[in-house]
Design a protein around this motif. Structure first.
Motif, PDB file in Angstrom:
ATOM      1  N   CYS A 259       0.869  -1.185   0.000  1.00 49.67           N
ATOM      2  CA  CYS A 259       0.000   0.000   0.000  1.00 49.67           C
ATOM      3  C   CYS A 259       0.902   1.229   0.000  1.00 49.67           C
ATOM      4  CB  CYS A 259      -0.865   0.009   1.251  1.00 49.67           C
ATOM      5  SG  CYS A 259      -2.234  -1.134   1.130  1.00 49.67           S
ATOM      6  N   PHE A 260       0.487   2.269  -0.748  1.00 46.01           N
ATOM      7  CA  PHE A 260       1.380   3.434  -0.784  1.00 46.01           C
ATOM      8  C   PHE A 260       1.432   4.155   0.559  1.00 46.01           C
ATOM      9  CE2 PHE A 260      -2.280   5.288  -3.429  1.00 46.01           C
ATOM     10  CZ  PHE A 260      -2.831   6.064  -2.410  1.00 46.01           C
ATOM     11  N   GLY A 261       0.440   3.926   1.401  1.00 50.50           N
ATOM     12  CA  GLY A 261       0.488   4.504   2.752  1.00 50.50           C
ATOM     13  C   GLY A 261       1.679   3.976   3.542  1.00 50.50           C
ATOM     14  N   ASP A 262       2.209   2.819   3.122  1.00 49.74           N
ATOM     15  CA  ASP A 262       3.359   2.203   3.806  1.00 49.74           C
ATOM     16  C   ASP A 262       4.643   2.369   2.994  1.00 49.74           C
ATOM     17  OD1 ASP A 262       1.566   1.255   5.731  1.00 49.74           O
ATOM     18  OD2 ASP A 262       1.174  -0.568   4.568  1.00 49.74           O
ATOM     19  N   MET A 263       4.698   3.373   2.103  1.00 50.81           N
ATOM     20  CA  MET A 263       5.849   3.471   1.195  1.00 50.81           C
ATOM     21  C   MET A 263       7.181   3.670   1.923  1.00 50.81           C
ATOM     22  SD  MET A 263       5.569   7.191  -0.691  1.00 50.81           S
ATOM     23  CE  MET A 263       3.885   7.187  -1.250  1.00 50.81           C
ATOM     24  N   LEU A 264       7.146   4.379   3.058  1.00 48.94           N
ATOM     25  CA  LEU A 264       8.403   4.610   3.785  1.00 48.94           C
ATOM     26  C   LEU A 264       9.032   3.272   4.176  1.00 48.94           C
ATOM     27  CD1 LEU A 264       7.717   7.537   6.301  1.00 48.94           C
ATOM     28  CD2 LEU A 264       9.545   7.414   4.606  1.00 48.94           C
TER      29      LEU A 264
ATOM     30  N   MET B 152       1.408   9.784  -8.217  1.00 48.19           N
ATOM     31  CA  MET B 152       0.271   9.037  -7.669  1.00 48.19           C
ATOM     32  C   MET B 152      -0.929   9.292  -8.568  1.00 48.19           C
ATOM     33  SD  MET B 152       0.794  10.128  -3.676  1.00 48.19           S
ATOM     34  CE  MET B 152      -0.239   8.908  -2.912  1.00 48.19           C
ATOM     35  N   ASP B 153      -1.549   8.209  -9.022  1.00 49.95           N
ATOM     36  CA  ASP B 153      -2.700   8.284  -9.920  1.00 49.95           C
ATOM     37  C   ASP B 153      -3.811   7.532  -9.184  1.00 49.95           C
ATOM     38  OD1 ASP B 153      -4.323   8.374 -12.167  1.00 49.95           O
ATOM     39  OD2 ASP B 153      -3.225   6.819 -13.255  1.00 49.95           O
ATOM     40  N   LEU B 154      -4.657   8.278  -8.482  1.00 45.88           N
ATOM     41  CA  LEU B 154      -5.512   7.669  -7.451  1.00 45.88           C
ATOM     42  C   LEU B 154      -6.688   6.880  -8.027  1.00 45.88           C
ATOM     43  CD1 LEU B 154      -5.430  10.753  -5.062  1.00 45.88           C
ATOM     44  CD2 LEU B 154      -4.044   8.665  -4.925  1.00 45.88           C
ATOM     45  N   GLY B 155      -7.289   6.101  -7.174  1.00 43.60           N
ATOM     46  CA  GLY B 155      -8.499   5.365  -7.554  1.00 43.60           C
ATOM     47  C   GLY B 155      -8.221   4.018  -8.182  1.00 43.60           C
TER      48      GLY B 155
ATOM     49  N   ASP C 277     -10.078   1.802   2.614  1.00 42.27           N
ATOM     50  CA  ASP C 277      -9.592   2.936   3.426  1.00 42.27           C
ATOM     51  C   ASP C 277      -8.838   3.933   2.533  1.00 42.27           C
ATOM     52  OD1 ASP C 277      -8.914   4.657   5.491  1.00 42.27           O
ATOM     53  OD2 ASP C 277      -7.172   3.480   6.117  1.00 42.27           O
ATOM     54  N   GLU C 278      -9.480   4.302   1.424  1.00 44.93           N
ATOM     55  CA  GLU C 278      -8.766   5.083   0.407  1.00 44.93           C
ATOM     56  C   GLU C 278      -8.321   6.450   0.905  1.00 44.93           C
ATOM     57  OE1 GLU C 278     -10.594   5.038  -3.516  1.00 44.93           O
ATOM     58  OE2 GLU C 278     -11.266   2.988  -3.166  1.00 44.93           O
ATOM     59  N   LEU C 279      -9.172   7.115   1.698  1.00 44.91           N
ATOM     60  CA  LEU C 279      -8.799   8.474   2.113  1.00 44.91           C
ATOM     61  C   LEU C 279      -7.679   8.434   3.146  1.00 44.91           C
ATOM     62  CD1 LEU C 279     -12.323  10.165   2.188  1.00 44.91           C
ATOM     63  CD2 LEU C 279     -10.766   9.813   0.256  1.00 44.91           C
ATOM     64  N   GLY C 280      -7.721   7.443   4.036  1.00 44.84           N
ATOM     65  CA  GLY C 280      -6.633   7.267   5.007  1.00 44.84           C
ATOM     66  C   GLY C 280      -5.327   6.972   4.283  1.00 44.84           C
ATOM     67  N   GLU C 281      -5.400   6.138   3.238  1.00 47.58           N
ATOM     68  CA  GLU C 281      -4.206   5.814   2.446  1.00 47.58           C
ATOM     69  C   GLU C 281      -3.627   7.075   1.794  1.00 47.58           C
ATOM     70  OE1 GLU C 281      -2.178   3.167   1.240  1.00 47.58           O
ATOM     71  OE2 GLU C 281      -2.820   2.412   3.159  1.00 47.58           O
TER      72      GLU C 281
ATOM     73  N   GLU D  82      -3.901  10.219   2.799  1.00 50.55           N
ATOM     74  CA  GLU D  82      -3.252  11.037   3.851  1.00 50.55           C
ATOM     75  C   GLU D  82      -1.866  10.480   4.168  1.00 50.55           C
ATOM     76  OE1 GLU D  82      -4.385  13.731   5.360  1.00 50.55           O
ATOM     77  OE2 GLU D  82      -6.578  13.701   5.367  1.00 50.55           O
ATOM     78  N   ARG D  83      -1.806   9.166   4.422  1.00 50.38           N
ATOM     79  CA  ARG D  83      -0.515   8.561   4.803  1.00 50.38           C
ATOM     80  C   ARG D  83       0.474   8.605   3.634  1.00 50.38           C
ATOM     81  NH1 ARG D  83      -4.229   5.225   7.325  1.00 50.38           N
ATOM     82  NH2 ARG D  83      -4.302   3.711   5.643  1.00 50.38           N
ATOM     83  N   GLY D  84      -0.016   8.365   2.428  1.00 48.77           N
ATOM     84  CA  GLY D  84       0.853   8.349   1.254  1.00 48.77           C
ATOM     85  C   GLY D  84       1.453   9.719   0.979  1.00 48.77           C
ATOM     86  N   LEU D  85       0.640  10.780   1.094  1.00 46.50           N
ATOM     87  CA  LEU D  85       1.149  12.130   0.826  1.00 46.50           C
ATOM     88  C   LEU D  85       2.196  12.526   1.868  1.00 46.50           C
ATOM     89  CD1 LEU D  85      -2.183  13.949  -0.108  1.00 46.50           C
ATOM     90  CD2 LEU D  85      -0.320  13.352  -1.674  1.00 46.50           C
ATOM     91  N   SER D  86       1.921  12.214   3.136  1.00 50.78           N
ATOM     92  CA  SER D  86       2.892  12.567   4.183  1.00 50.78           C
ATOM     93  C   SER D  86       4.202  11.825   3.949  1.00 50.78           C
ATOM     94  CB  SER D  86       2.356  12.194   5.573  1.00 50.78           C
ATOM     95  OG  SER D  86       1.196  12.903   5.823  1.00 50.78           O
ATOM     96  N   ALA D  87       4.100  10.545   3.598  1.00 51.47           N
ATOM     97  CA  ALA D  87       5.316   9.750   3.378  1.00 51.47           C
ATOM     98  C   ALA D  87       6.081  10.279   2.164  1.00 51.47           C
ATOM     99  CB  ALA D  87       4.958   8.285   3.183  1.00 51.47           C
ATOM    100  N   ALA D  88       5.365  10.642   1.107  1.00 51.62           N
ATOM    101  CA  ALA D  88       6.033  11.150  -0.100  1.00 51.62           C
ATOM    102  C   ALA D  88       6.780  12.439   0.228  1.00 51.62           C
ATOM    103  CB  ALA D  88       5.013  11.385  -1.204  1.00 51.62           C
TER     104      ALA D  88
END
Ligand code: SAM
Length: 312
Positions: free
Chosen positions: A76-81, A97-100, A210-214, A216-222
């Protein structure tokens, strides 16, 4: 099964500006359209993530065509770090990131994303965890209504939730077709001709993944991963996604503003922002693209570049 036509590809490349020797991340590999174009544009290294194991399997051919340059990760991109960290990658020159969903996902009836085709009520991009059927058959009415209202922006969410509870009491709802007809019979006909199940299916899909949570986490990690000069390019497809992207970028580029001039924060000297916006307002696809690819119609692209600063 049709393939996936990459949306706003030219604009993505123009914003990312791939350079030889640089290291990039495609956080949503999908059909590999962006990945192939980035690899062709410069002699760079590309890491690519997708939570869908089918997408990663499909990418093997592209990786083989670019030996040592494309590295695919099922995550998951939320876990990219963490995912990149395991390979010793701690800094990037760009993230796209190309969402959806991809067309591969929506077009395969057995993935359960589409209200137009009959399939199991699944909707899990990653093929693991609770499915849409699990949510629909077990959640309390109020929680179901909240999901449909908040993530589907369905004005008749309570009526839909009530109809779902009534119907699931007779037999569990296990197919897209049955759910779609329950929803359609609970909502008034839309004057625009939009299928009555559209909003509720979107709401369920966002909740299941959990797309919106992902995001949020993905943008912060990026933001954390980008080195000075590194660029973040995000394409979103509906207002819930775009709102999060816009807010993150406004904050990172110092354009968020204090809540009001009476807010004590407005009196504090501001630190110089770590990022500069690459798009003043969201870029939209051109007419030719929206004519040839209906999926592009709602696309919005936003980008920013790390100026300097110690990464958070
Ligand atoms: C719109 S498609 C990307 C298409 C791709 N840009 C191309 O040109 O072929 C979105 C992809 O992102 C994946 N995805 C969505 N959310 C994700 C997440 N949180 N983590 C990883 N992959 C995700 C989906 O599985 C899907 O394959």
């Amino acid at each position: 099964m049709s393939g996936h036509i990459p949306v706003m590809l030219e604009e993505v490349l123009a914003t990312l500006q791939p350079r030889s020797g640089a290291i990039y991340l495609d956080a949503t590999f999908g059909g590999g359209g962006y990945a192939a174009a980035i690899l062709a544009a410069a002699d760079c290294t590309l890491w690519a993530i997708d939570r869908d194991p089918d997408a990663i399997a499909r990418g093997a051919a592209l990786a083989a065509a670019h030996p040592g340059r494309l590295h695919l990760m099922h995550a998951c991109f939320g876990d990219m770090l963490e995912s990149l960290g395991r390979h010793g990658v701690t800094a990037l020159d760009g993230v796209v990131m190309d969402l959806g969903m991809s067309s591969f996902q929506i077009d395969q009836a057995e993935r359960g994303f589409s209200f137009r085709t009959e399939g199991p009520l699944d909707m899990r991009m990653g093929r693991s965890g609770p499915s849409a059927a699990d949510l629909v058959n077990t959640l309390p009415e109020a929680e179901l209504a909240r999901i449909l209202a908040e993530f589907g922006e369905e004005r008749h969410a309570r009526r839909v939730a009530r109809a779902i509870l009534r119907e699931r009491a007779t037999a569990p709802i296990t197919t897209t077709g049955r759910l779609a007809s329950i929803i359609r019979s609970a909502v008034p006909r839309d004057p625009s001709g939009m299928d009555g199940a559209t909003r509720s299916f979107q709401g369920l899909r966002i909740a299941v993944n959990d797309e919106l949570g992902e995001i949020e986490r993905g943008l912060s990690a990026a933001e954390t991963l980008l080195a000075p000069g590194g660029r973040l390019v995000v394409v979103s497809f509906h207002s819930l996604e775009d709102r999060i992207v816009k807010r993150h970028m406004a904050r990172a580029t110092g354009r968020a503003g204090a809540a009001s001039r009476h807010d004590p924060a407005s009196l504090m000297p501001r630190a110089a922002p770590d990022f500069a916006a690459l798009t003043n307002r969201a870029a939209r696809p051109g007419d030719a693209e929206t004519r040839s690819n209906p999926r592009a119609r709602s696309a919005r692209l936003r980008g920013m570049e790390r100026l300097s600063g110690i990464r958070a």
